[in-house]
Structures are given as structure tokens and as C-alpha cells.
Write a protein that holds these residues in place. Sequence first.
Motif, PDB file in Angstrom:
ATOM      1  N   THR A   1      -1.734  -0.945  -4.153  1.00  0.00           N
ATOM      2  CA  THR A   1      -2.027  -0.825  -4.079  1.00  0.00           C
ATOM      3  C   THR A   1      -2.991   1.059  -3.702  1.00  0.00           C
ATOM      4  OG1 THR A   1      -3.669  -2.440  -2.706  1.00  0.00           O
ATOM      5  CG2 THR A   1      -4.933  -0.188  -2.099  1.00  0.00           C
TER       6      THR A   1
ATOM      7  N   PRO B   1      -3.657   6.232  -8.071  1.00  0.00           N
ATOM      8  CA  PRO B   1      -4.881   5.487  -7.641  1.00  0.00           C
ATOM      9  C   PRO B   1      -4.987   4.607  -8.453  1.00  0.00           C
ATOM     10  CG  PRO B   1      -5.347   7.712  -6.577  1.00  0.00           C
ATOM     11  CD  PRO B   1      -4.236   7.766  -7.693  1.00  0.00           C
TER      12      PRO B   1
ATOM     13  N   GLN C   1       0.436  -7.176  -4.983  1.00  0.00           N
ATOM     14  CA  GLN C   1      -0.862  -6.088  -5.638  1.00  0.00           C
ATOM     15  C   GLN C   1       0.410  -5.139  -4.667  1.00  0.00           C
ATOM     16  OE1 GLN C   1      -4.343  -6.732  -5.702  1.00  0.00           O
ATOM     17  NE2 GLN C   1      -4.115  -4.291  -5.881  1.00  0.00           N
TER      18      GLN C   1
ATOM     19  N   ARG D   1       0.610  -5.508 -15.691  1.00  0.00           N
ATOM     20  CA  ARG D   1      -0.680  -5.564 -14.031  1.00  0.00           C
ATOM     21  C   ARG D   1      -2.116  -5.687 -14.604  1.00  0.00           C
ATOM     22  NH1 ARG D   1      -0.195   1.382 -13.599  1.00  0.00           N
ATOM     23  NH2 ARG D   1      -1.480   1.663 -16.057  1.00  0.00           N
TER      24      ARG D   1
ATOM     25  N   ALA E   1      -5.922  -5.323 -13.542  1.00  0.00           N
ATOM     26  CA  ALA E   1      -6.918  -4.760 -12.065  1.00  0.00           C
ATOM     27  C   ALA E   1      -7.957  -5.038 -11.839  1.00  0.00           C
ATOM     28  CB  ALA E   1      -7.324  -2.800 -12.426  1.00  0.00           C
TER      29      ALA E   1
ATOM     30  N   LEU F   1       0.173  -1.222  -0.287  1.00  0.00           N
ATOM     31  CA  LEU F   1      -0.315  -0.178   0.362  1.00  0.00           C
ATOM     32  C   LEU F   1       0.167   1.235  -0.205  1.00  0.00           C
ATOM     33  CD1 LEU F   1      -3.194   1.586   0.633  1.00  0.00           C
ATOM     34  CD2 LEU F   1      -2.533   0.993   2.990  1.00  0.00           C
TER      35      LEU F   1
ATOM     36  N   SER G   1      -3.705   4.362  -1.965  1.00  0.00           N
ATOM     37  CA  SER G   1      -4.410   5.139  -1.488  1.00  0.00           C
ATOM     38  C   SER G   1      -3.946   5.633  -0.569  1.00  0.00           C
ATOM     39  CB  SER G   1      -5.601   4.358  -1.866  1.00  0.00           C
ATOM     40  OG  SER G   1      -6.805   4.353  -0.788  1.00  0.00           O
TER      41      SER G   1
ATOM     42  N   THR H   1      -3.257   0.968  -9.230  1.00  0.00           N
ATOM     43  CA  THR H   1      -3.725   0.225  -8.201  1.00  0.00           C
ATOM     44  C   THR H   1      -3.865  -1.216  -9.208  1.00  0.00           C
ATOM     45  OG1 THR H   1      -4.284   1.533  -6.629  1.00  0.00           O
ATOM     46  CG2 THR H   1      -5.033  -0.651  -6.646  1.00  0.00           C
TER      47      THR H   1
END
Length: 125
Positions: free
Chosen positions: A122, A88, A120, A38, A40, A11, A124, A91
Amino acid sequence: QLQLVESGGGLVQPGGSLRLSCAGSGFTLDYYSIGWFRQAPGKEREGLGCIDSRGGGTMYRPSVEGRFTISRDNAKNTVYLQMASLKPEDTAVYYCAAEPGTVVTCFSALTYNLWGQGTQVTVSS
């Protein structure tokens, strides 16, 4: 057994940076071109860029060029994806993939026969 092992996801806040690693296990990455992808949720897997075998030339998708950098450390048998100015919309689950020699279609998932398990990322606040 030939494997690619990814690490470094997590994150991060918008505007932050993250470095992903893709390590080769059971083989030497020197002779392989490595692509980064990647995916999503609800979207197709997207090719981000690649680094050529031996010579280390790189190519990037326009949407990430200037923010993402692919490099390799042959001594560590590892390829990196350095990501900066993260948004964002970055992600996703990130994958590395390998193919012997030089690849012609860097951004196509069909080019590569060996894939990592994914990590992963993320972005945010």
C-alpha cells in the motif's frame, strides 16, 4: 510440497522504497524462471517482469522499468523485487510465480504453474 513464500509487503509513503522477497520451499529456485505480478482491486493481474533461470536475465514492463529491479540470491533460494519511487497507483497485492527453465512469455500469468500467496503493498501518505 513445493511452495513460494512471499514477504516484505506493507505500507510505504509515495516516493518510498520496498523490497519484496520470494523464497522457495521444497525446491531449488535456481532452475526456475520467476515472474512478479500484481493485482489491484477491480483490475486484472498484471505482469511486472521476470528473471530467467540460472543466467539471471531480466525483463520489465515499461511502466515499472527503471523503478523496479528483480534479482536472485541462489544461496538463499530467494528472488527479490526491489521497488523504488513508489506511487499510489502501485498499491496492489504482489505475487511471485515460478516456472522451470526459460519462459517465452514473461508477462503472462498463464506461463507460470506455481504461485505464492501474495503480499499487500500500500502506497499512501
